[in-house]
Design a protein around this motif. Sequence first.
Motif, PDB file in Angstrom:
ATOM      1  N   GLY A 204       0.812  -1.216   0.000  1.00 15.87           N
ATOM      2  CA  GLY A 204       0.000   0.000   0.000  1.00 15.87           C
ATOM      3  C   GLY A 204       0.844   1.265   0.000  1.00 15.87           C
ATOM      4  N   THR A 219      -6.214   1.161  -1.097  1.00 12.77           N
ATOM      5  CA  THR A 219      -5.523   0.041  -1.734  1.00 12.77           C
ATOM      6  C   THR A 219      -6.525  -0.916  -2.377  1.00 12.77           C
ATOM      7  OG1 THR A 219      -3.675   0.167  -0.180  1.00 12.77           O
ATOM      8  CG2 THR A 219      -4.005  -1.936  -1.288  1.00 12.77           C
ATOM      9  N   ASN A 224      -2.129   0.824  -5.374  1.00 15.81           N
ATOM     10  CA  ASN A 224      -1.059   0.095  -4.700  1.00 15.81           C
ATOM     11  C   ASN A 224       0.088  -0.228  -5.657  1.00 15.81           C
ATOM     12  OD1 ASN A 224      -1.886  -2.373  -6.132  1.00 15.81           O
ATOM     13  ND2 ASN A 224      -3.591  -2.414  -4.683  1.00 15.81           N
ATOM     14  N   HIS A 309       0.018  -5.399   2.754  1.00  9.42           N
ATOM     15  CA  HIS A 309      -1.400  -5.716   2.959  1.00  9.42           C
ATOM     16  C   HIS A 309      -1.636  -7.144   2.536  1.00  9.42           C
ATOM     17  CE1 HIS A 309      -2.975  -1.699   3.962  1.00  9.42           C
ATOM     18  NE2 HIS A 309      -1.962  -1.276   3.263  1.00  9.42           N
TER      19      HIS A 309
END
Length: 309
Positions: A204, A219, A224, A309
């Motif tokens: 992210g 994101t 991203n 993430h």
Amino acid sequence: MTMIIRRVMISLVFCLWALSAAVGQHAAANKQERKLNTAAIEQMLGMKGQENEGEYKITVPQHDLNVEVDGFKIIPPMGLGSWAAFSPAPKGAILMGDIVVKENEIGPVQQVIINNGLTLTGLHNHFVRDRPGVMFMHIAGNGSEEHLAKGVKAVLDKVTELRGGDPGKATAQQVQNSLDVQRLTAILGQSGEMNSGIYKVTIGRPDVKLQEHGQQVSTFMGFNTWASWQGSPERAAVAGDFAMLEDEVAPVIKALVENGIEVVAVHNHMVHEEPRIFFLHYWGVGPAEKLATGLKAALDQTGKAQEGH
């Protein structure tokens, strides 16, 4: 006189308290009004998606496309999937998405996008030397969930019509992967997930508060940097996307090129974003550790506060 002043001050404090309470109630009401009607989206599209912190995304893997680049098979986790994401807005929702098309599908799909009141915000490649050639068409829109989902449905239906079948319902495939993912994680400083032989790392940009049409872009909505890996330690392939602020573009390109990773596309995904964001697709083939080191050099040219993430 002192008593009068005291009464006036008490009245002002009460008025400010009442105003603050009213503003809070109004904000809460607006937040409630902005909740997505995911049921309407699912009904219109005829498929279920994924919900994340009030946003909603549907994904259609392109299992029907037999794409190859430099001897590597490109399957959906390597960056070959269509998607559409919905985020709540004061008057309904905003839409962002990416549609995978073959070269002969570009014109017909564009026409459907325009006919349904959506906006084409980007058209670009993810690969070079890909056979067959595929392109990626970014879409956007504002309006009710029903209106936006109807447009997305029309676009996906057009692709199905042109292909002679639903890409998402074709047989899923896997690729061989013997990479040392722990070593890649150590070099990149980011961990990922394995899917069908593809190891994907998604990163992210929490250091950038991005907005499109005044609405926050997360994101989950496609903002991203990511990298997808396959192959062996001796000969790996990595493909991915960088999300960059304008002053990061030149340093990132320099770092990638100097480390033997090809920059294959530089483009936009949005047209009304603040701040300006540029996206870069890259492709690299070679020893996995060498590629990871080059990719880390490029990552170091972007926001220092990145998180996985």
